[in-house]
Write a protein that holds these residues in place. Structure first.
Motif, mmCIF file in Angstrom:
data_model
loop_
_atom_site.group_PDB
_atom_site.id
_atom_site.type_symbol
_atom_site.label_atom_id
_atom_site.label_comp_id
_atom_site.label_asym_id
_atom_site.label_seq_id
_atom_site.Cartn_x
_atom_site.Cartn_y
_atom_site.Cartn_z
ATOM 1 N N HIS A 45 0.841 -1.187 0.000
ATOM 2 C CA HIS A 45 0.000 0.000 0.000
ATOM 3 C C HIS A 45 0.889 1.254 0.000
ATOM 4 C CE1 HIS A 45 -2.914 -2.956 1.590
ATOM 5 N NE2 HIS A 45 -3.839 -2.169 1.074
ATOM 6 N N GLN A 46 0.283 2.365 -0.399
ATOM 7 C CA GLN A 46 0.982 3.647 -0.315
ATOM 8 C C GLN A 46 1.344 3.945 1.138
ATOM 9 O OE1 GLN A 46 1.752 5.128 -3.070
ATOM 10 N NE2 GLN A 46 0.350 4.182 -4.515
ATOM 11 N N LYS A 47 2.410 4.683 1.315
ATOM 12 C CA LYS A 47 2.890 5.208 2.598
ATOM 13 C C LYS A 47 3.547 4.166 3.499
ATOM 14 C CE LYS A 47 1.460 9.383 1.693
ATOM 15 N NZ LYS A 47 2.437 10.466 1.411
ATOM 16 N N GLU A 48 3.546 2.895 3.102
ATOM 17 C CA GLU A 48 4.198 1.878 3.935
ATOM 18 C C GLU A 48 5.716 2.038 3.917
ATOM 19 O OE1 GLU A 48 2.424 -2.253 4.378
ATOM 20 O OE2 GLU A 48 1.610 -1.639 2.438
ATOM 21 N N ILE A 49 6.280 2.241 2.724
ATOM 22 C CA ILE A 49 7.726 2.434 2.634
ATOM 23 C C ILE A 49 8.124 3.719 3.356
ATOM 24 C CG2 ILE A 49 9.676 2.826 1.073
ATOM 25 C CD1 ILE A 49 8.652 -0.038 1.035
ATOM 26 N N GLU A 50 7.304 4.739 3.219
ATOM 27 C CA GLU A 50 7.574 6.006 3.920
ATOM 28 C C GLU A 50 7.656 5.771 5.423
ATOM 29 O OE1 GLU A 50 4.572 9.450 4.821
ATOM 30 O OE2 GLU A 50 5.456 9.845 2.846
ATOM 31 N N PHE A 51 6.726 4.978 5.959
ATOM 32 C CA PHE A 51 6.735 4.690 7.395
ATOM 33 C C PHE A 51 7.960 3.874 7.788
ATOM 34 C CE2 PHE A 51 5.626 1.687 10.846
ATOM 35 C CZ PHE A 51 5.520 2.608 11.888
ATOM 36 N N LEU A 52 8.292 2.855 6.999
ATOM 37 C CA LEU A 52 9.453 2.022 7.316
ATOM 38 C C LEU A 52 10.744 2.843 7.260
ATOM 39 C CD1 LEU A 52 8.482 -1.271 5.448
ATOM 40 C CD2 LEU A 52 8.225 -0.732 7.879
ATOM 41 N N CYS A 53 10.794 3.790 6.343
ATOM 42 C CA CYS A 53 11.957 4.685 6.284
ATOM 43 C C CYS A 53 12.052 5.548 7.548
ATOM 44 C CB CYS A 53 11.883 5.587 5.052
ATOM 45 S SG CYS A 53 12.301 4.784 3.492
ATOM 46 N N SER A 54 10.905 5.959 8.074
ATOM 47 C CA SER A 54 10.919 6.762 9.297
ATOM 48 C C SER A 54 11.494 5.975 10.469
ATOM 49 C CB SER A 54 9.509 7.260 9.629
ATOM 50 O OG SER A 54 8.692 6.210 10.137
ATOM 51 N N LEU A 55 11.346 4.649 10.432
ATOM 52 C CA LEU A 55 11.926 3.798 11.468
ATOM 53 C C LEU A 55 13.406 3.536 11.218
ATOM 54 C CD1 LEU A 55 9.174 1.034 11.874
ATOM 55 C CD2 LEU A 55 9.453 3.110 13.235
ATOM 56 N N ALA A 56 13.733 3.139 9.993
ATOM 57 C CA ALA A 56 15.091 2.696 9.674
ATOM 58 C C ALA A 56 16.047 3.844 9.394
ATOM 59 C CB ALA A 56 15.061 1.757 8.468
ATOM 60 N N GLN A 57 15.516 5.003 8.985
ATOM 61 C CA GLN A 57 16.354 6.160 8.668
ATOM 62 C C GLN A 57 17.558 5.763 7.800
ATOM 63 O OE1 GLN A 57 15.884 9.593 9.934
ATOM 64 N NE2 GLN A 57 13.855 8.725 10.215
ATOM 65 N N PRO A 58 17.318 5.196 6.623
ATOM 66 C CA PRO A 58 18.435 4.705 5.810
ATOM 67 C C PRO A 58 19.392 5.801 5.355
ATOM 68 C CG PRO A 58 16.398 4.735 4.539
ATOM 69 C CD PRO A 58 16.018 4.999 5.954
ATOM 70 N N ASP A 59 20.669 5.460 5.324
ATOM 71 C CA ASP A 59 21.702 6.356 4.798
ATOM 72 C C ASP A 59 21.861 6.164 3.297
ATOM 73 O OD1 ASP A 59 22.848 7.314 7.465
ATOM 74 O OD2 ASP A 59 23.018 5.137 7.665
ATOM 75 N N PHE A 60 21.495 4.975 2.825
ATOM 76 C CA PHE A 60 21.606 4.601 1.414
ATOM 77 C C PHE A 60 20.335 3.845 1.043
ATOM 78 C CE2 PHE A 60 25.742 4.533 3.410
ATOM 79 C CZ PHE A 60 26.556 5.240 2.534
ATOM 80 N N GLY A 61 20.061 3.758 -0.258
ATOM 81 C CA GLY A 61 18.895 2.997 -0.666
ATOM 82 C C GLY A 61 18.975 2.537 -2.099
#
Length: 435
Positions: free
Chosen positions: A163-179
């Protein structure tokens, strides 16, 4: 140590983290409790972990984190407002507490294989951790982040979404430096709504990285990625032909992917041209993180797929391409086209239903059936309710049980070359028990 019936809104995440540092093993299943672990009593549609908190403590857990007061019966129960939220906040806190660099990874196809390849390459020089299996959702990502150790240098975090916004939420948790995004395909259309929705949803990883001025890895030959990243400065890409990007040459897949980079020929154990970009991404990241090319070569060549993902196995005299972990129209098309290029005495394709396609399910199953007909294998067998409804002359079975009975009565020709491909829910690896 916590007092009796500690409340999350009184206990700061930092306090819960200090307990986690002492008891860093996380469990969410009482059947898998480890000594001195922290049990998080998660809830689901058909279960309530709070009910098993005391059992977890009896089985060796140091503390049980719960969110229903009636189950808090000792000072070993830590009462919070919401167990899942507590787990997620703890994971995010721990990610920022650690010194590890985080690589976020998503895409429609190939996430898990790419993640394993990246981890195999980077572990040649760094202390790494990576998502276990496909624990890539709102629970799996926190568990991955909480597996980061004091000496971890790089964490590879797989992120899945439907679904939309799921990756956005997971990024808020993981705070990736690279992707890195593996690709954009026809997957989870039911949740994303359309192919455009898939692109938008998966691109939330790149959106996060760009917004935060972080580093992006890309397949420069993917027109969507190329357009999406445009003039963004902190991008590092591979390409088979564009000079401004790191050149990795595709030497074919007969059946295993072979590539050339800076004079090194790398021969993988992965079948199918579609696995070239997965290998190339790992090579690119190895190069970026200064892993010597000879070690990159060794890492890629040593990696062998498992868990029903593009495995080549020999079974009762047959050679089998077992790719039954998941399927969508994009990966199914790639698998069929690759199978058509392979040489075999008697070629048989077993294809199972593709799930989560929503309104396009009928069309896409018919498209795959038509493609299989055009490729003209010696035999193609369709399994599942969606395939069974297609108008095709191919052999069809509405369920695995029906297929099973047929296989019992009709043995396959000896020394067949067999493709087994379908969504996880079809569990088509069970075919091995009947051939």
């Amino acid at each position: 140590m916590p007092r009796l019936f500690l409340y999350f809104y009184f206990m700061k995440t930092a306090q819960l983290h200090s307990i986690f540092l002492e008891f860093s093993e996380i469990c969410t299943d009482t059947r898998k409790i480890k000594e001195n672990s922290l049990f998080f009593a998660l809830k689901g549609d058909n279960f309530n972990g709070n009910k098993y908190a005391s059992e977890a403590l009896k089985n060796g857990a140091a503390y049980a984190i719960i969110d229903e007061k009636e189950y808090a019966t000792s000072d070993k129960h830590i009462l919070v407002d919401d167990v899942l939220m507590a787990l997620q906040k703890l994971a995010s806190f721990h990610r920022n507490y650690s010194n590890a660099k985080v690589i976020g990874l998503t895409g429609s196809n190939g996430k898990t294989t790419t993640k394993e390849l990246i981890n195999t390459v980077l572990s040649k020089k760094y202390r790494t951790i990576a998502t276990k299996g496909n624990l890539n959702n709102h629970i799996g990502v926190p568990l991955t982040l909480l597996s980061i150790k004091k000496d971890t240098e790089i964490a590879i975090v797989e992120m899945g979404a439907n679904h939309q916004k799921e990756i956005e939420f997971l990024c808020s948790l993981a705070q990736p430096d690279f992707g890195y995004i593996t690709n954009f395909g026809k997957a989870h259309i039911e949740g994303f709504g359309s192919e455009e929705g898939v692109i938008k949803g998966k691109s939330e990883l790149y959106d996060f990285l760009i917004h935060n001025n972080k580093h992006v890895f890309m397949n420069a030959d993917d027109s969507i990625q190329f357009q999406k990243l445009g003039s963004y400065i902190k991008k590092y890409g591979f390409s088979t032909n564009q000079k401004e990007f790191y050149k990795i040459e595709f030497l074919g897949a007969n059946p295993f992917v072979k590539a050339s980079v800076e004079g090194y020929v790398i021969e993988s154990q992965l079948i199918g041209s579609y696995n070239f970009t997965n290998c190339a991404a790992a090579i690119l990241m190895g190069k970026y993180f200064n892993v010597p090319l000879d070690k990159i070569k060794t890492a890629i060549e040593s990696y062998s797929p498992k868990n029903n993902r593009s495995q080549i196995i020999n079974h009762n005299g047959h050679q089998i391409i077992l790719d039954a972990y998941n399927a969508n129209p994009t990966s199914m098309t790639a698998a069929l086209n690759n199978f058509s290029q392979m040489k075999g005495k008697h070629k048989i394709a077993f294809l199972g239903d593709m799930f989560e396609l929503g309104s396009i399910a009928s069309t896409e199953h018919l498209n795959i059936a038509n493609l299989a007909s055009e490729l003209n294998f010696d035999e193609t067998v369709l399994v599942g309710e969606n395939f069974n409804r297609t108008e095709t002359n191919l052999k069809k079975y509405s369920s695995f049980n029906n297929l099973k009975e047929s296989l019992k009565d009709n043995p396959l020709p000896p020394k067949s070359l067999i493709l087994i491909k379908g969504s996880r829910g079809m569990a088509l690896e069970r075919i091995l028990d009947y051939i």
